[in-house]
Design a protein around this motif. Sequence first.
Motif, PDB file in Angstrom:
ATOM      1  N   ALA A 156     -15.893  -6.334   2.183  1.00  0.00           N
ATOM      2  CA  ALA A 156     -16.093  -7.881   2.933  1.00  0.00           C
ATOM      3  C   ALA A 156     -14.494  -7.857   2.985  1.00  0.00           C
ATOM      4  O   ALA A 156     -14.401  -8.737   3.702  1.00  0.00           O
ATOM      5  CB  ALA A 156     -17.074  -8.785   2.062  1.00  0.00           C
ATOM      6  N   LEU A 157     -13.404  -7.951   1.420  1.00  0.00           N
ATOM      7  CA  LEU A 157     -12.121  -7.863   2.027  1.00  0.00           C
ATOM      8  C   LEU A 157     -11.169  -7.525   2.682  1.00  0.00           C
ATOM      9  O   LEU A 157     -10.389  -7.189   3.490  1.00  0.00           O
ATOM     10  CB  LEU A 157     -11.806  -7.620   0.157  1.00  0.00           C
ATOM     11  CG  LEU A 157     -10.078  -7.851  -0.596  1.00  0.00           C
ATOM     12  CD1 LEU A 157     -10.533  -9.391  -0.294  1.00  0.00           C
ATOM     13  CD2 LEU A 157     -10.413  -7.541  -1.742  1.00  0.00           C
ATOM     14  N   LYS A 158     -12.025  -6.068   3.369  1.00  0.00           N
ATOM     15  CA  LYS A 158     -11.126  -5.576   4.238  1.00  0.00           C
ATOM     16  C   LYS A 158     -11.429  -5.553   5.737  1.00  0.00           C
ATOM     17  O   LYS A 158     -10.990  -6.210   6.448  1.00  0.00           O
ATOM     18  CB  LYS A 158     -12.041  -4.373   4.115  1.00  0.00           C
ATOM     19  CG  LYS A 158     -10.668  -3.118   5.211  1.00  0.00           C
ATOM     20  CD  LYS A 158     -11.156  -1.775   4.979  1.00  0.00           C
ATOM     21  CE  LYS A 158     -10.242  -0.222   5.535  1.00  0.00           C
ATOM     22  NZ  LYS A 158     -10.544   1.216   5.366  1.00  0.00           N
ATOM     23  N   THR A 159     -12.652  -6.323   5.521  1.00  0.00           N
ATOM     24  CA  THR A 159     -13.154  -5.814   7.297  1.00  0.00           C
ATOM     25  C   THR A 159     -13.618  -7.358   7.313  1.00  0.00           C
ATOM     26  O   THR A 159     -14.590  -8.423   8.470  1.00  0.00           O
ATOM     27  CB  THR A 159     -14.811  -5.167   7.291  1.00  0.00           C
ATOM     28  OG1 THR A 159     -16.177  -5.768   6.758  1.00  0.00           O
ATOM     29  CG2 THR A 159     -13.999  -3.740   6.911  1.00  0.00           C
ATOM     30  N   GLY A 160     -14.250  -8.897   6.363  1.00  0.00           N
ATOM     31  CA  GLY A 160     -14.663  -9.639   6.675  1.00  0.00           C
ATOM     32  C   GLY A 160     -13.958 -10.062   7.314  1.00  0.00           C
ATOM     33  O   GLY A 160     -12.712 -10.483   7.746  1.00  0.00           O
ATOM     34  N   THR A 161     -14.384 -12.218   7.788  1.00  0.00           N
ATOM     35  CA  THR A 161     -13.724 -13.215   8.347  1.00  0.00           C
ATOM     36  C   THR A 161     -12.581 -13.273   7.134  1.00  0.00           C
ATOM     37  O   THR A 161     -12.791 -13.075   5.843  1.00  0.00           O
ATOM     38  CB  THR A 161     -14.273 -14.661   8.565  1.00  0.00           C
ATOM     39  OG1 THR A 161     -15.281 -15.031   7.060  1.00  0.00           O
ATOM     40  CG2 THR A 161     -15.643 -13.864   9.228  1.00  0.00           C
ATOM     41  N   PRO A 162     -11.685 -14.590   7.466  1.00  0.00           N
ATOM     42  CA  PRO A 162     -10.886 -15.242   7.010  1.00  0.00           C
ATOM     43  C   PRO A 162     -11.368 -15.555   5.330  1.00  0.00           C
ATOM     44  O   PRO A 162     -10.987 -15.059   4.371  1.00  0.00           O
ATOM     45  CB  PRO A 162      -9.770 -16.022   7.333  1.00  0.00           C
ATOM     46  CG  PRO A 162      -9.813 -15.507   8.812  1.00  0.00           C
ATOM     47  CD  PRO A 162     -11.553 -14.669   9.537  1.00  0.00           C
ATOM     48  N   THR A 163     -12.363 -16.372   5.637  1.00  0.00           N
ATOM     49  CA  THR A 163     -13.281 -17.245   4.162  1.00  0.00           C
ATOM     50  C   THR A 163     -13.844 -16.287   3.496  1.00  0.00           C
ATOM     51  O   THR A 163     -14.207 -15.831   2.124  1.00  0.00           O
ATOM     52  CB  THR A 163     -14.334 -17.834   5.202  1.00  0.00           C
ATOM     53  OG1 THR A 163     -13.704 -19.357   5.690  1.00  0.00           O
ATOM     54  CG2 THR A 163     -15.084 -18.311   3.351  1.00  0.00           C
ATOM     55  N   LYS A 165     -12.764 -13.208   3.056  1.00  0.00           N
ATOM     56  CA  LYS A 165     -12.634 -12.032   2.462  1.00  0.00           C
ATOM     57  C   LYS A 165     -11.233 -13.126   0.928  1.00  0.00           C
ATOM     58  O   LYS A 165     -11.297 -12.678   0.054  1.00  0.00           O
ATOM     59  CB  LYS A 165     -10.661 -11.989   3.338  1.00  0.00           C
ATOM     60  CG  LYS A 165     -11.275 -10.818   3.897  1.00  0.00           C
ATOM     61  CD  LYS A 165      -9.962 -11.069   4.952  1.00  0.00           C
ATOM     62  CE  LYS A 165     -10.445  -9.756   6.018  1.00  0.00           C
ATOM     63  NZ  LYS A 165      -8.942  -9.368   6.758  1.00  0.00           N
ATOM     64  N   GLU A 166     -11.204 -14.630   1.513  1.00  0.00           N
ATOM     65  CA  GLU A 166     -10.805 -15.599   0.039  1.00  0.00           C
ATOM     66  C   GLU A 166     -12.268 -15.379  -0.730  1.00  0.00           C
ATOM     67  O   GLU A 166     -11.656 -15.168  -2.421  1.00  0.00           O
ATOM     68  CB  GLU A 166     -10.482 -16.487   0.780  1.00  0.00           C
ATOM     69  CG  GLU A 166      -9.272 -16.250   1.900  1.00  0.00           C
ATOM     70  CD  GLU A 166      -9.580 -17.919   2.906  1.00  0.00           C
ATOM     71  OE1 GLU A 166     -10.453 -18.726   2.729  1.00  0.00           O
ATOM     72  OE2 GLU A 166      -8.399 -18.082   3.863  1.00  0.00           O
ATOM     73  N   ASN A 167     -13.353 -15.293  -0.456  1.00  0.00           N
ATOM     74  CA  ASN A 167     -14.491 -15.372  -1.610  1.00  0.00           C
ATOM     75  C   ASN A 167     -14.250 -14.515  -1.897  1.00  0.00           C
ATOM     76  O   ASN A 167     -15.222 -14.227  -3.230  1.00  0.00           O
ATOM     77  CB  ASN A 167     -15.991 -15.926  -0.581  1.00  0.00           C
ATOM     78  CG  ASN A 167     -15.820 -17.462  -0.405  1.00  0.00           C
ATOM     79  OD1 ASN A 167     -14.182 -18.097  -0.847  1.00  0.00           O
ATOM     80  ND2 ASN A 167     -15.897 -18.057   0.664  1.00  0.00           N
ATOM     81  N   GLY A 202      -3.742 -16.725   5.332  1.00  0.00           N
ATOM     82  CA  GLY A 202      -3.522 -18.082   4.643  1.00  0.00           C
ATOM     83  C   GLY A 202      -2.490 -18.798   3.332  1.00  0.00           C
ATOM     84  O   GLY A 202      -2.859 -17.831   2.112  1.00  0.00           O
ATOM     85  N   PHE A 203      -2.635 -19.514   2.962  1.00  0.00           N
ATOM     86  CA  PHE A 203      -1.595 -20.383   1.214  1.00  0.00           C
ATOM     87  C   PHE A 203      -3.527 -19.906   0.354  1.00  0.00           C
ATOM     88  O   PHE A 203      -3.043 -19.781  -0.087  1.00  0.00           O
ATOM     89  CB  PHE A 203      -1.792 -21.637   1.833  1.00  0.00           C
ATOM     90  CG  PHE A 203      -1.916 -22.722   0.351  1.00  0.00           C
ATOM     91  CD1 PHE A 203      -0.521 -22.470  -0.380  1.00  0.00           C
ATOM     92  CD2 PHE A 203      -2.979 -23.358  -0.113  1.00  0.00           C
ATOM     93  CE1 PHE A 203      -0.426 -22.534  -1.712  1.00  0.00           C
ATOM     94  CE2 PHE A 203      -2.373 -23.276  -1.585  1.00  0.00           C
ATOM     95  CZ  PHE A 203      -0.945 -23.274  -2.169  1.00  0.00           C
ATOM     96  N   ARG A 204      -4.622 -20.761   0.859  1.00  0.00           N
ATOM     97  CA  ARG A 204      -5.563 -19.982  -0.120  1.00  0.00           C
ATOM     98  C   ARG A 204      -5.438 -18.899  -0.082  1.00  0.00           C
ATOM     99  O   ARG A 204      -5.903 -18.416  -1.565  1.00  0.00           O
ATOM    100  CB  ARG A 204      -7.043 -21.120   0.571  1.00  0.00           C
ATOM    101  CG  ARG A 204      -8.052 -21.078  -1.042  1.00  0.00           C
ATOM    102  CD  ARG A 204      -9.264 -21.448   0.210  1.00  0.00           C
ATOM    103  NE  ARG A 204     -10.542 -20.137  -0.396  1.00  0.00           N
ATOM    104  CZ  ARG A 204     -11.578 -19.886  -0.373  1.00  0.00           C
ATOM    105  NH1 ARG A 204     -12.124 -20.175   0.625  1.00  0.00           N
ATOM    106  NH2 ARG A 204     -12.638 -19.818  -1.168  1.00  0.00           N
ATOM    107  N   GLY A 205      -6.077 -17.680   0.444  1.00  0.00           N
ATOM    108  CA  GLY A 205      -5.666 -16.733   0.497  1.00  0.00           C
ATOM    109  C   GLY A 205      -4.915 -15.813   0.228  1.00  0.00           C
ATOM    110  O   GLY A 205      -5.141 -15.399  -1.265  1.00  0.00           O
ATOM    111  N   LYS A 206      -3.314 -16.280  -0.125  1.00  0.00           N
ATOM    112  CA  LYS A 206      -2.247 -16.341  -1.067  1.00  0.00           C
ATOM    113  C   LYS A 206      -3.064 -16.322  -2.326  1.00  0.00           C
ATOM    114  O   LYS A 206      -2.335 -15.645  -3.899  1.00  0.00           O
ATOM    115  CB  LYS A 206      -1.057 -16.428  -0.639  1.00  0.00           C
ATOM    116  CG  LYS A 206      -0.930 -16.090   1.129  1.00  0.00           C
ATOM    117  CD  LYS A 206       1.065 -16.860   1.194  1.00  0.00           C
ATOM    118  CE  LYS A 206       0.796 -16.483   2.292  1.00  0.00           C
ATOM    119  NZ  LYS A 206       1.482 -15.183   2.642  1.00  0.00           N
ATOM    120  N   LYS A 207      -3.305 -17.627  -2.407  1.00  0.00           N
ATOM    121  CA  LYS A 207      -3.705 -18.071  -3.899  1.00  0.00           C
ATOM    122  C   LYS A 207      -4.708 -17.545  -4.533  1.00  0.00           C
ATOM    123  O   LYS A 207      -4.446 -16.532  -5.708  1.00  0.00           O
ATOM    124  CB  LYS A 207      -3.409 -19.974  -3.580  1.00  0.00           C
ATOM    125  CG  LYS A 207      -4.138 -20.460  -5.479  1.00  0.00           C
ATOM    126  CD  LYS A 207      -4.376 -21.499  -5.286  1.00  0.00           C
ATOM    127  CE  LYS A 207      -5.995 -22.302  -4.838  1.00  0.00           C
ATOM    128  NZ  LYS A 207      -6.805 -21.369  -5.550  1.00  0.00           N
TER     129      LYS A 207
END
Length: 356
Positions: A156-163, A165-167, A202-207
């Motif tokens: 999921a970290l590779k293929t998922g939506t931005p959300t 990936k973050e989750n 995005g910022f949340r992804g980076k964090k």
Amino acid sequence: MEVESPAAYTYMGRTFSDHHHSIKDVSSSSAFSDCDSDRSGEFPTASYPSRQLWLSCAAVDNPDDLFRQLVSDLESASPDEQKRAAMEIRLLSKNRPENRLKIARAGAIQPLISLTSSADHQLQEYGVTAILNLSLCDENKELIASSGAIKPLVRALKTGTPTAKENAACALLRLSQFEDQKVVIGRSGAIPLLVDLLECGGFRGKKDASTALFSLCSLKENKIRAVEAGIMKPLVELMADLASNMVDKSAYVLSLLVGVAEGRAALVEEGGIPVLVELVEVGTQRQKEIAASILLQVCEESAAHRTLVAREGAIPPLVALSQSGTSKAKEKAQTLIELLRKPRSGKAAAAASSSS
């Protein structure tokens, strides 16, 4: 396999310490915060008119029948039924800690893991986020890991939506709180994907990526994986951008990576020395302390690196820090000043000159 303790930070209820370069400032605990539950917003009530009924049912004392029905629906042949059930579990576990253990005991974990591998991106996202929410219960983490969640979360970290990936990054962070799972996660291919999220998210992804990497990189083999995945470039860029709100997080991750020779070499190659010297000069008190600690680690093992640091003009801001910083910052600054003022051999100076 070697597990190393990073420089001392209070993080997620745990204390990390390094007998050489401990950072005792309690404010370092706020550099990272544990990944929260689902933060991607609510669902449109028009699409799911039964939502309020389901949520009100969750408030009863014994909602076990509800949870068992939802688990049954997760295994339905209908994708719409699966989505509704996953969405409800996601919501029911979002803000109700008491529901998380009950839902897991109802048998939700295995079918949710199956959803995280779905080709339907929305279904995958709901599954990943429900797994994240359930993982916030400490009693569920080991069951989630032992049920085979890591590889689907990495996918999921590779293929998922931005959300998604973050989750997924947050869920992997939760599972990485077991030392043996850090090994499994590192060997599953998660680290290059987390580095990508750190660089491009995005910022949340980076964090979220930086927080997961901070946890995983207490393990030496994961430090090396992160360096080989190119982590140093985004870390240096984020530290150089004082408006990024990522300076502290990036610096703490970097402080782990310079514990290996590969990390120190990559830092120098990516132009990190001038950025760290600038932090010692203009950063916050915490940033000054961690920057001085990193520079000290870089300089202890290499006369050539000491030459580079001195040439960047580090001594004046270090002198200022040794006079006005925290007690730990003063100690690190003074030790580093003494190192930089040591006579350098001609060989070391020549090596530094050729690399600059």
